[in-house]
Design a protein around this motif. Structure first.
Motif, PDB file in Angstrom:
ATOM      1  N   ILE A 108       0.843  -1.207   0.000  1.00  0.00           N
ATOM      2  CA  ILE A 108       0.000   0.000   0.000  1.00  0.00           C
ATOM      3  C   ILE A 108       0.878   1.256   0.000  1.00  0.00           C
ATOM      4  O   ILE A 108       0.577   2.243  -0.678  1.00  0.00           O
ATOM      5  CB  ILE A 108      -0.962  -0.010   1.198  1.00  0.00           C
ATOM      6  N   ARG A 109       1.968   1.199   0.754  1.00  0.00           N
ATOM      7  CA  ARG A 109       2.888   2.343   0.796  1.00  0.00           C
ATOM      8  C   ARG A 109       3.460   2.632  -0.602  1.00  0.00           C
ATOM      9  O   ARG A 109       3.571   3.786  -1.017  1.00  0.00           O
ATOM     10  CB  ARG A 109       4.011   2.074   1.798  1.00  0.00           C
ATOM     11  N   HIS A 110       3.817   1.567  -1.324  1.00  0.00           N
ATOM     12  CA  HIS A 110       4.353   1.746  -2.680  1.00  0.00           C
ATOM     13  C   HIS A 110       3.286   2.311  -3.617  1.00  0.00           C
ATOM     14  O   HIS A 110       3.556   3.223  -4.412  1.00  0.00           O
ATOM     15  CB  HIS A 110       4.871   0.413  -3.220  1.00  0.00           C
ATOM     16  N   VAL A 137      -1.346  -0.841  -7.581  1.00  0.00           N
ATOM     17  CA  VAL A 137       0.002  -1.307  -7.911  1.00  0.00           C
ATOM     18  C   VAL A 137       0.191  -2.681  -7.294  1.00  0.00           C
ATOM     19  O   VAL A 137       0.095  -2.841  -6.067  1.00  0.00           O
ATOM     20  CB  VAL A 137       1.084  -0.339  -7.389  1.00  0.00           C
ATOM     21  N   ASN A 138       0.410  -3.684  -8.143  1.00  0.00           N
ATOM     22  CA  ASN A 138       0.603  -5.060  -7.670  1.00  0.00           C
ATOM     23  C   ASN A 138      -0.530  -5.514  -6.749  1.00  0.00           C
ATOM     24  O   ASN A 138      -0.310  -6.234  -5.770  1.00  0.00           O
ATOM     25  CB  ASN A 138       1.945  -5.201  -6.953  1.00  0.00           C
ATOM     26  N   GLY A 139      -1.742  -5.074  -7.064  1.00  0.00           N
ATOM     27  CA  GLY A 139      -2.918  -5.496  -6.315  1.00  0.00           C
ATOM     28  C   GLY A 139      -3.242  -4.662  -5.096  1.00  0.00           C
ATOM     29  O   GLY A 139      -4.246  -4.917  -4.426  1.00  0.00           O
ATOM     30  N   TYR A 140      -2.434  -3.637  -4.808  1.00  0.00           N
ATOM     31  CA  TYR A 140      -2.671  -2.768  -3.652  1.00  0.00           C
ATOM     32  C   TYR A 140      -3.151  -1.393  -4.105  1.00  0.00           C
ATOM     33  O   TYR A 140      -2.748  -0.902  -5.165  1.00  0.00           O
ATOM     34  CB  TYR A 140      -1.399  -2.651  -2.808  1.00  0.00           C
ATOM     35  N   TYR A 141      -3.976  -0.768  -3.261  1.00  0.00           N
ATOM     36  CA  TYR A 141      -4.645   0.478  -3.610  1.00  0.00           C
ATOM     37  C   TYR A 141      -4.195   1.633  -2.717  1.00  0.00           C
ATOM     38  O   TYR A 141      -3.965   1.462  -1.517  1.00  0.00           O
ATOM     39  CB  TYR A 141      -6.158   0.338  -3.410  1.00  0.00           C
TER      40      TYR A 141
END
Length: 289
Positions: A53-55, A140-144
């Motif tokens: 999530i941070r990314h 990004v890579n499944g994170y929001y």
């Protein structure tokens, strides 16, 4: 799922449960038995999820920074949409709003009396005196991650400038109340008190939300609240704070034909800023802004 004290923690840290999440869960249980509304284990993000999530938040912030660089009088909101879309893809992300329940664009652009969910258009051209909220959510890579900012175009009158400023102050006051072992109601109370003190109202039936593994998760984050009420705030939670502050009445209306655009009922201006935050042991970390 029942976990023994000496079993590995459910979060994947590799530590024993007693050395990881057990103290937090014991504290949650104490609040639950006191009658508090508490988050489920699923709302406490793991270290891996937090890093993801941070990314996503970093990329989401970069997209808003790009909008800040280019936004100007004479641009259409569709131009902003295309820039945001292309830059998101370039950075390795996916625009979350695109095709979300049929939403046709990659960002939301909400001008003046539009509270939220404005749809970018070639026909909607920014002009001097406008205030506009640009809302960006990135996968990004499944994170929001999800955030929005206000922009003032050209010569903006003092009344609108004040509204934009107070809306940002409301957000930051809400952020200051997002403390571990506090309550979601503390956030809403701080926001609504500051808005009322300055003669403004707060939209009540649209609020912030959990975010990270999905676009919209629990908890619901009301921007009108009572201190010491609503869901307990616990380390590991990720959610948005995004107060919508109106110059006139709090009531809103949905566009009859597009099914998305939300207006103030009296067509007076509205302003909104949004953060995605992580609750830590010490306070709140802004992940997207």
């Amino acid at each position: 799922m029942k976990i023994g004290r000496n079993d590995k923690c459910w979060c994947g840290s590799g530590k024993k449960f007693k050395q990881c999440h057990l103290p937090i869960e014991e504290k949650i249980a104490k609040h639950y038995h006191q009658g508090d509304e508490v988050p489920t284990r699923e709302l406490l993000k793991t270290k891996e999820q937090i890093e993801g999530i941070r990314h996503a938040g970093k990329i989401n912030t970069m997209v808003l920074d790009k909008i800040a660089e280019v936004i100007k009088e004479g641009m259409s909101t569709e131009e902003l949409n295309k820039i945001a879309h292309e830059y998101t893809i370039e950075l390795g992300g996916t625009p979350a709003p695109l095709n979300y329940h049929g939403f046709p664009k990659s960002i939301c652009t909400s001008i003046n009396e539009v509270v939220c969910h404005g749809i970018p258009s070639d026909d909607e051209v920014l002009k001097s005196g406008d205030i506009v909220n640009v809302d960006v959510t990135t996968i990004v890579n499944g994170y929001y991650a999800d955030a929005s900012r206000m922009f003032m175009i050209g010569e903006v009158d003092e009344e609108k400038q004040k509204l934009v400023r107070i809306a940002k102050e409301c957000l930051d006051l809400g952020l200051a109340e997002a403390k571990p072992w506090g309550y979601i109601g503390d956030i809403g109370a701080a926001i609504s008190e500051h808005a009322a003190k300055n003669g403004y109202t707060v939209v009540q039936n649209i609020g912030g939300h959990g975010v990270g593994v999905e676009f919209h998760e629990e908890p619901y984050v009301s921007h009108v609240g009572v201190r010491g009420t609503d869901c307990l705030i616990v380390p590991g939670m990720t959610f948005t704070i995004e107060p919508m502050i109106n110059m006139g009445v709090a009531e809103i209306e949905e566009h009859e034909s597009d099914g998305w655009t939300i207006y103030t009922a009296d067509r007076k201006p509205s302003a909104q800023w949004e953060y995605t935050i992580l609750i830590t042991e010490d306070g709140a970390e802004i992940l997207a802004y």
